[in-house]
Design an enzyme around this catalytic site. Sequence first.
Site, mmCIF file in Angstrom:
data_model
loop_
_atom_site.group_PDB
_atom_site.id
_atom_site.type_symbol
_atom_site.label_atom_id
_atom_site.label_comp_id
_atom_site.label_asym_id
_atom_site.label_seq_id
_atom_site.Cartn_x
_atom_site.Cartn_y
_atom_site.Cartn_z
ATOM 1 N N LYS A 79 0.900 -1.186 0.049
ATOM 2 C CA LYS A 79 0.097 -0.125 -0.013
ATOM 3 C C LYS A 79 0.885 1.394 -0.059
ATOM 4 C CE LYS A 79 -3.971 1.888 2.721
ATOM 5 N NZ LYS A 79 -4.752 1.554 3.797
ATOM 6 N N SER A 154 -9.768 1.888 2.886
ATOM 7 C CA SER A 154 -8.966 2.561 2.147
ATOM 8 C C SER A 154 -8.114 1.782 1.390
ATOM 9 C CB SER A 154 -8.169 3.627 3.116
ATOM 10 O OG SER A 154 -7.422 2.951 3.868
ATOM 11 N N SER A 178 -10.106 -0.976 7.118
ATOM 12 C CA SER A 178 -9.355 -0.622 5.783
ATOM 13 C C SER A 178 -8.980 -1.849 4.862
ATOM 14 C CB SER A 178 -8.569 0.534 5.797
ATOM 15 O OG SER A 178 -9.148 1.945 5.987
#
Lengths: 489, 488, 101
Positions: A79, A154, A178
């Site tokens: 990420k 997210s 997330s």
Amino acid sequence: MAAASETLEEFRASLDSGESSSRALVEAALSRAEGIDERLSCFVRMRAEGALSDAEEADRRRAEGEARGDLDGIPVAIKDNMVMEGEESSCASRILEGFVSPYTGTAVERLRDAGAVVVGHTNMDEFAMGSSTEHSCFAPTRNPWKPDCTPGGSSGGSAAAVAAGLVPVALGSDTGGSIRQPAAFCGVVGLKPTYGRVSRWGLIAYASSLDQIGVFTRSAAEAAEVLEVIAGHDPLDSTSVPEPVPRFREALDGDVSGLVVGLPAEYFERSEGCDPEVLAAVREAVATLERAGATVREVSLPHTRYAVATYYLIATAEASSNLARFDGVRYGRRASEPKDLGDMYRRSRSEGFGAEVKRRIVLGTYVLSAGYYDAYYRKAQQVRTLLRRDFDAAFERCDVIATPTAPEVAFGLGEKTDDPLRMYLSDIFTVSANLAGVPALSLPCGFSRGLPVGLQLMGAPLAEAMVLRVADAYQRHSDHHRQRPPEFA
Amino acid sequence: MSIGVHPDYEVVIGLEVHTQMRTASKLFSPAPVSWGEPPNHCVHPVCLALPGVLPVLNVLAVELAIRAGLATHCTVHEQSVFARKNYFYPDLPKGYQISQYEEPICTGGWLNVPVERDGERELKRIRITRIHMEEDAGKSIHDAAVTGRDATHVDFNRAGVPLLEIVSEPDMRSPEEAVAYLRVLRSVVRYIDVSDGDMEKGNFRCDANVSLRRHGAEEFGTRTELKNLNSFRFIEEAIRAEIERQAELLDDGGRVEQATMAYDPGRRRTRVLRFKENADDYRYFPDPDLVPLVLDASHIERVRATLPELADARATRFQRDFGLSDYEAAVLTASRTFADFFEAVVEAGAGGTAAASWILRDVQRALKDRDLEIEASALRPEALAGLIAMVEGGRTTARSARGLIAELVERGGDPEALVAERGLEAVSDTGTLERVVDEVIAAHPDDVERLRGGEQKVLNFLMGQVMKQTEGKADPGVVRKILAERVG
Amino acid sequence: MAEIGGDEVERVIALARLALSEEEVAGMARDLGAILRHAESLAALDTEGVPPTAHVIPLATPLREDSAVSPLDPEIAVANAPRAAGTAFVVPRVIEGEEEG
Ligand SMILES: [Mg+2]
Ligand SMILES: [Zn+2]
């Protein structure tokens, strides 16, 4: 080389048999990403050159009989809130545009020490603040199952990259859901370990007491494998748990007989606004576990209805302080020609942060400011104690807790961006695990209107092995995790 | 009753001292602590607050904080908590300082400070509110010669250096008392090896809270805060200047506003940096990247066992063993090297009270005149003991000996040899002295009459005259005896 | 827990070193109002005597030995700086005492 249908196991088999090489796998991942990512925007940055040279190293090791382990030569994605030496990380924010890290975070380092090849950084909601990956300074990520829907967030880029078969493994971070919510929306496995199980060193903070790195894979068995690599005490993180890491894979015996699955009434009967088809799929998954020998028992998490408010008070307060370092002095974006120091701060931050980040900074600043601290922040920390006690009591009566991961399947792009509170409430089933610090996992358990439904399993603190064992057993009795988005099959 | 430093107002002073702890690495970062390096040569990702970094507490800093707490009679708490103090400033890399706020490591201590009041020397107890650990900020360089007219440079070498903040109660009533407290505090932190206390390097610096109130008033006046004073002289001057400023304001019927002040040594005046109003909102909250600091009682006791004999204990021992006054004992033990010197002089054969009085009067004056610390002086304890022995044995006079102290402090040397070389042996030859006494009696017939009439103080005058004639070398005992015979 | 007014929002925006347009401020006041109204449910919950939880797993205080590592190469330390002069970071001229804590 079609990588789409391959699991970690299959990747490894092809490497072991010499049928493929790490270089070939990485090339395939890069070229698929190039083709597919035009449409999905899973990645914000590929690392072509570095990844290919890492892959060649891995191939050389394997040829010399020095392969480092099960992940050696396997392409993975991380990420965009994780740093790696010599590489850019931006948290999908304009304010960090062009930032090159001089050091590598622990989880990424451990993956690389195991031989995994990082092929790129994945898209996310800016600073991990969001539930749809629409709040990115890059294009929003699209859901591989239905490109006009969000992948959740997210960590939407990581979830979508695994779902679309770009990589078999991706790291994400989970502050209020997330990892789990995008895993549910994209039909993959997403695991958030116990708070402190994986080091946060090198994870760009959103809310320090809630943030936790975890993994996306296709199966619970793969998640167990990757967690063994990245978990464990780290002296660089004062909140890292100094407990030995169990051999999670050894717990995966496929047997759930005698285990008790707890169903919290608050997530079922009394939950408002949960899609009935989602509830039905989750109930069916629980029935599958029951048929496999598990006992089902109702449990209670009475403070659940306070969780979202508690979460947003704590997370935004911590975020408002964590994001103060983005001031345009040492790195990142600085507004052009500031007329004085104050102007530099205000314009750099206002131009650099997106609307959602600013909203949370303002909320968090308010929550901590003079006269409100006790009513908001301190109160929320007390409610957190009550939530934790709920879990302690529940785990006296059951081994895992099963709930829907999200109250609905993937929603449409742009559907909730105008109503922050509604967006926040979509985290209703996931935030409690962060507040209580317990491990939680989402796995595919069915479909509604052509979109995956996620089953969430939560465990007692440090009981990842139990959560993985039940998830793995379920996957031995179901094939939802083998379904592929039609376009990417 | 004293009217203190100002005829109309009582001065109330509280001090916040920041002292740098003696560690090799920073408080939460493994970067080295060093001084005088070029900008950003001593930083680590943690010191720059790069994205993704986390703090880990330095164990030595904790030990040193415990030592400081024990040496100042504080309660050392088994649990303390690091909080974030949030504000923006270019040399504050994270946008917050990690400090201790609601739960500091030490609270409720005191120090005994030698002060002079109405010409009397006495010990005054100054209370310490709290001691906490915190990290230093970086350094902003405003010097236009370096930065150009429109820029400020920022150097993070100092960012994260471990500090102890030691906060006193508002117990001081004059600039001299403030400085006396600071001298004792500085010697304590040096004594127990917590800090080198080097003021020039900024390793011991002070903020002073100053307010005035009418004599007899109970309520405190509005205070101002003088920032970053880093020499004893400036501290005294700055407080004095601020007292003047506030008194003028009050005399004119105005009122003091809460403000942060700076001292301008050139103009000997204080000026407002900024008014406090209610702009300060630091949004303190416990740092979620750290867990509470939990010490068990046995850990604190282990640290106590490693402390040297503390100043108070040593002072009590000096009073008991050497018959010193509490004031003498406190001053001698205020610095470890000073006390060590005293003990070495006694060890070398001098009596305790004689050693104390020579050190506190003559040696201390010689040091002060030269702005020297005892460890930097050339005076050997054996030399002082030898000199005292010569005086007591009548081989030289106190007056001659006193004249040698400055030289011994500056250049060292052997007192026997110096006395011989300078011809400072006491004159005790009765024939010589009888002749001098007779001359003095002849020159001052009136005074001799008054002495005969019973005016004893005239004796001192006549003694003085004899001393003058012999350049201070006459043995006073012999002179007194001859005078008594002649005047008899 | 009160409704959040425009002045309050302005004050907080200044504390957070942000600059928002009037329209953004209004939007912010509306959104924060909605979120804080939702948070009002907590006020009704009795938490008398409940200790706050900052961390969920109780940990012994982690401490680091006092040993220094070699510092970052100073060139790398300032490599990401928007403006640097030699190895110093450069900001617009600060008036001493301005914005200080
Ligand atoms: Mg202070
Ligand atoms: Zn301080």
